[in-house]
Design a protein around this motif. Structure first.
Motif, mmCIF file in Angstrom:
data_model
loop_
_atom_site.group_PDB
_atom_site.id
_atom_site.type_symbol
_atom_site.label_atom_id
_atom_site.label_comp_id
_atom_site.label_asym_id
_atom_site.label_seq_id
_atom_site.Cartn_x
_atom_site.Cartn_y
_atom_site.Cartn_z
ATOM 1 N N GLN A 106 0.850 -1.189 0.000
ATOM 2 C CA GLN A 106 0.000 0.000 0.000
ATOM 3 C C GLN A 106 0.884 1.236 0.000
ATOM 4 O O GLN A 106 1.806 1.325 0.810
ATOM 5 C CB GLN A 106 -0.861 0.012 1.274
ATOM 6 C CG GLN A 106 -2.094 -0.854 1.189
ATOM 7 C CD GLN A 106 -3.106 -0.304 0.211
ATOM 8 O OE1 GLN A 106 -3.298 0.904 0.133
ATOM 9 N NE2 GLN A 106 -3.725 -1.178 -0.560
ATOM 10 N N PRO A 107 0.617 2.205 -0.896
ATOM 11 C CA PRO A 107 1.398 3.443 -0.814
ATOM 12 C C PRO A 107 0.969 4.254 0.405
ATOM 13 O O PRO A 107 -0.174 4.157 0.842
ATOM 14 C CB PRO A 107 1.022 4.169 -2.111
ATOM 15 C CG PRO A 107 -0.305 3.630 -2.486
ATOM 16 C CD PRO A 107 -0.367 2.223 -1.967
ATOM 17 N N ASP A 108 1.901 5.032 0.976
ATOM 18 C CA ASP A 108 1.536 5.908 2.099
ATOM 19 C C ASP A 108 0.675 7.052 1.600
ATOM 20 O O ASP A 108 -0.308 7.436 2.214
ATOM 21 C CB ASP A 108 2.799 6.443 2.781
ATOM 22 C CG ASP A 108 3.672 5.313 3.326
ATOM 23 O OD1 ASP A 108 3.112 4.237 3.611
ATOM 24 O OD2 ASP A 108 4.894 5.491 3.449
ATOM 25 N N THR A 109 1.098 7.633 0.484
ATOM 26 C CA THR A 109 0.283 8.667 -0.164
ATOM 27 C C THR A 109 0.340 8.431 -1.657
ATOM 28 O O THR A 109 1.190 7.690 -2.148
ATOM 29 C CB THR A 109 0.821 10.081 0.122
ATOM 30 O OG1 THR A 109 2.156 10.150 -0.397
ATOM 31 C CG2 THR A 109 0.835 10.399 1.603
ATOM 32 N N GLY A 110 -0.575 9.101 -2.386
ATOM 33 C CA GLY A 110 -0.584 8.975 -3.834
ATOM 34 C C GLY A 110 -1.629 7.991 -4.311
ATOM 35 O O GLY A 110 -2.289 7.328 -3.502
ATOM 36 N N THR A 111 -1.803 7.913 -5.630
ATOM 37 C CA THR A 111 -2.856 7.062 -6.193
ATOM 38 C C THR A 111 -2.311 6.188 -7.318
ATOM 39 O O THR A 111 -1.320 6.519 -7.956
ATOM 40 C CB THR A 111 -4.016 7.904 -6.776
ATOM 41 O OG1 THR A 111 -3.469 8.815 -7.726
ATOM 42 C CG2 THR A 111 -4.753 8.659 -5.704
ATOM 43 N N VAL A 112 -3.000 5.079 -7.526
ATOM 44 C CA VAL A 112 -2.699 4.182 -8.635
ATOM 45 C C VAL A 112 -3.988 3.957 -9.403
ATOM 46 O O VAL A 112 -4.985 3.512 -8.824
ATOM 47 C CB VAL A 112 -2.174 2.819 -8.125
ATOM 48 C CG1 VAL A 112 -1.970 1.858 -9.294
ATOM 49 C CG2 VAL A 112 -0.887 2.988 -7.337
ATOM 50 N N MET A 113 -3.982 4.321 -10.691
ATOM 51 C CA MET A 113 -5.155 4.063 -11.534
ATOM 52 C C MET A 113 -4.801 2.931 -12.486
ATOM 53 O O MET A 113 -3.733 2.941 -13.097
ATOM 54 C CB MET A 113 -5.513 5.287 -12.374
ATOM 55 C CG MET A 113 -5.631 6.585 -11.598
ATOM 56 S SD MET A 113 -7.319 6.904 -11.098
ATOM 57 C CE MET A 113 -8.018 7.469 -12.652
ATOM 58 N N ILE A 114 -5.710 1.966 -12.598
ATOM 59 C CA ILE A 114 -5.511 0.891 -13.578
ATOM 60 C C ILE A 114 -6.707 0.913 -14.517
ATOM 61 O O ILE A 114 -7.850 0.826 -14.069
ATOM 62 C CB ILE A 114 -5.365 -0.475 -12.897
ATOM 63 C CG1 ILE A 114 -4.100 -0.484 -12.032
ATOM 64 C CG2 ILE A 114 -5.309 -1.595 -13.932
ATOM 65 C CD1 ILE A 114 -3.878 -1.752 -11.241
ATOM 66 N N SER A 115 -6.433 1.093 -15.807
ATOM 67 C CA SER A 115 -7.483 1.217 -16.829
ATOM 68 C C SER A 115 -8.522 2.253 -16.430
ATOM 69 O O SER A 115 -9.720 2.027 -16.557
ATOM 70 C CB SER A 115 -8.166 -0.123 -17.078
ATOM 71 O OG SER A 115 -7.217 -1.091 -17.423
#
Lengths: 321, 215
Positions: free
Chosen positions: A53-62
């Motif tokens: 899990q990232p501490d901060t930030g986002t991950v977008m998939i498709s």
């Protein structure tokens, strides 16, 4: 975009491993995360997969925000350096597993698994157990297993790291060809610049948890953003306060404009290449030339030569850093 | 020979009760032991502490005392359990403590990559446990589990103190009624030995079978 990572930070304890990392991975591309060990590339891959899990930030998939989604719900395929083969299941069952839990009809599973095993050239090994396969075969099985569930994104963590040099080279070429056939968006982690250059369309160079440069293999090799990238992507040597690729240096026995005088200290023949080791004002440097060229110059240790970067080649002034 | 002819039906019955006690307690103890092992590796602290306390108590006190507490002690609190269920209950609780440690070791010995691989394939926690982790954990834990099963079979002789007519109790009464203690206890010993030899052979066959994938 298949994957969009935005401003991701991640620390293990008090040690930051990812610092404001943002990358875009185009759909259908083959991207390498390249960098030295401890640079954060595996962690970034695991953040994309949801294994960290990232501490901060986002991950977008498709286009979907996957930051808080469990790995199960991200529809990614993951291939581990040490295969993570299900040891108690046959090759067939390993590959079939993802489909079985999705409750696909038996005939369909059988057909799809055999297709995948053919794709990875393991169709004759279907009934074997992972322990009866070689390292390269195990990794191809792991790849088939990851592809079985038709992931939107295929993630490979140092996929060839545990294999010997010969097999590694074979699998590299093979991964490239496989990607050209399957076109699934693929991200792989490697610390081997040659592997990244040979296989990837896009290279993301990571060091100390931060992105140093993103570009095609030619871009990062020929136009490195900084001395770190230049050093990491290939051989470098220092001439006149600049970093230069050793094959981008002109060497001549007669004085040339803008050239530096150097003394030949050693000549090493490496197959068709010759490595000329030099001393320039007490500093060591080297130049890579072809064998024919070296023979024409008839260099001997102790000779005085003139060297300068090839006109048009890229060099980086070290004083800027 | 008279002795044998006279006592055979009773001894066979005792053997059957011993088998019943051992098998049922082992199966129930395995189930409970699995749950305790999972509690023990849970990320939820109270659950983990409860599991640690359980194992500590049941492993740290004599089985004989546990049996007598259940059979003679509980009625004082108004809980009356017949001898055979009381024995099975105690053996289950007791062997679950040991088995949970065996299972825990087996589960922890499975490489973390197996969890992650299964996770990224979209499997749920329960399914990963059942289909990926347990089959591999059991293989590692099998020798220890087999030992536990054999020890439990012998421990069932303690049920004789709470009036369960199992093999040891039958031998004891056969001995005291005929004063042929040697014959009675040797025959009982052979009975236990036969059961446990069968268990050992079964275990070896199972180990071979499970080891196939690891040749």
């Amino acid at each position: 975009m298949a994957i969009e990572v935005r401003d991701v930070n991640k620390s293990f304890g008090t040690t930051p491993v990812l610092r404001d990392v943002s990358i875009d991975v185009e759909s259908g591309s083959l991207t390498a995360l390249l960098g030295p060990s401890g640079g954060g590339k595996s962690t970034l891959l695991r953040v994309i997969a949801g294994l960290e899990q990232p501490d901060t930030g986002t991950v977008m998939i498709s286009g979907v925000d996957a930051t808080r989604l469990s790995p199960q719900r991200r529809n990614v395929g993951f291939v581990f350096q040490h295969y993570a083969a299900f040891k108690h299941l046959s090759v067939f069952r390993n590959v079939a597993f993802g489909l079985e839990i999705r409750k696909r009809p038996k005939d369909e599973i059988r057909k799809r698994v055999m297709e995948l095993l053919e794709l990875v050239h393991l169709e004759k090994m279907a009934d074997r157990y992972p322990s009866q396969l070689s390292g390269g075969q195990r990794q191809r099985m792991a790849l088939a297993r990851a592809l079985a569930v038709e992931p939107e994104v295929l993630l490979l963590d140092e996929p060839f790291g545990a294999l010997d040099a010969q097999v590694r080279k074979e699998l590299r070429t093979w991964l490239r060809r496989l990607h050209d056939e399957v076109h699934v968006t693929t991200v792989f982690v490697t610390h081997d610049q040659e592997e990244a250059i040979e296989v990837a369309d896009t290279i993301v160079v990571l060091a100390n948890g931060a992105v140093e440069q993103v570009g095609s293999p030619a871009e990062v090799y020929d136009n490195p953003a900084n001395p770190f990238v230049m050093r990491f992507l290939g051989p470098v040597t220092e001439i006149g306060g600049s970093l230069v690729r050793p094959h981008d240096i002109e060497i001549s026995t007669t004085p040339t404009e803008g050239a530096t005088e150097a003394t030949v200290s050693r000549i090493v023949r490496l197959g068709f290449e010759v490595r000329v080791e030099l001393e320039i004002a007490g500093q060591e440097a080297w130049v890579q030339v072809t064998r024919g060229f070296a023979e024409r110059l008839a260099l001997q240790p102790g000779d005085t030569v003139n060297v300068r970067p090839n006109p048009g080649s890229r060099s980086l002034a070290l004083s800027a850093v | 020979m008279d002795f044998l002819a006279l006592q055979t039906p009773a001894l066979l019955q005792g053997l059957a009760v011993t088998l019943l006690l051992g098998l049922v307690s082992f199966v129930l103890g395995s189930g409970l032991g699995t749950l305790i092992a999972l509690a023990r590796i849970s990320t939820f602290l109270p659950l983990r502490l409860a599991a640690i306390a359980y194992v500590s108590v049941f492993r740290g006190t004599p089985l004989l005392i546990q049996i007598m507490l259940v059979y003679f002690g509980l009625p004082q609190l108004g809980v009356r359990i017949p001898p055979i269920p009381a024995a099975i209950l105690t053996f289950t609780l007791y062997s679950a403590a040991y088995l949970s440690e065996n299972f825990r070791g087996g589960i922890l010995a499975v490489d973390k990559g197996q969890w992650e691989a299964a996770n990224s394939m979209g499997m749920t926690y329960q399914r990963i446990l059942a289909r990926i982790i347990f089959p591999q954990a059991i293989r590692t834990a099998l020798p220890a589990i087999g030992n536990r099963f054999i020890a439990l079979m012998k421990d069932t002789s303690l049920a004789s103190v709470i009036t369960v007519v199992e093999l040891t109790r039958v031998a004891e009464s056969a001995g005291s009624s005929s004063f042929r203690y040697i014959e009675a206890f040797v025959i009982a010993a052979i009975g236990y030995w036969l059961i446990n030899t069968a268990l050992s052979l079964g275990q070896a066959a199972l180990e071979r079978r499970m080891g196939r994938a690891y040749a």
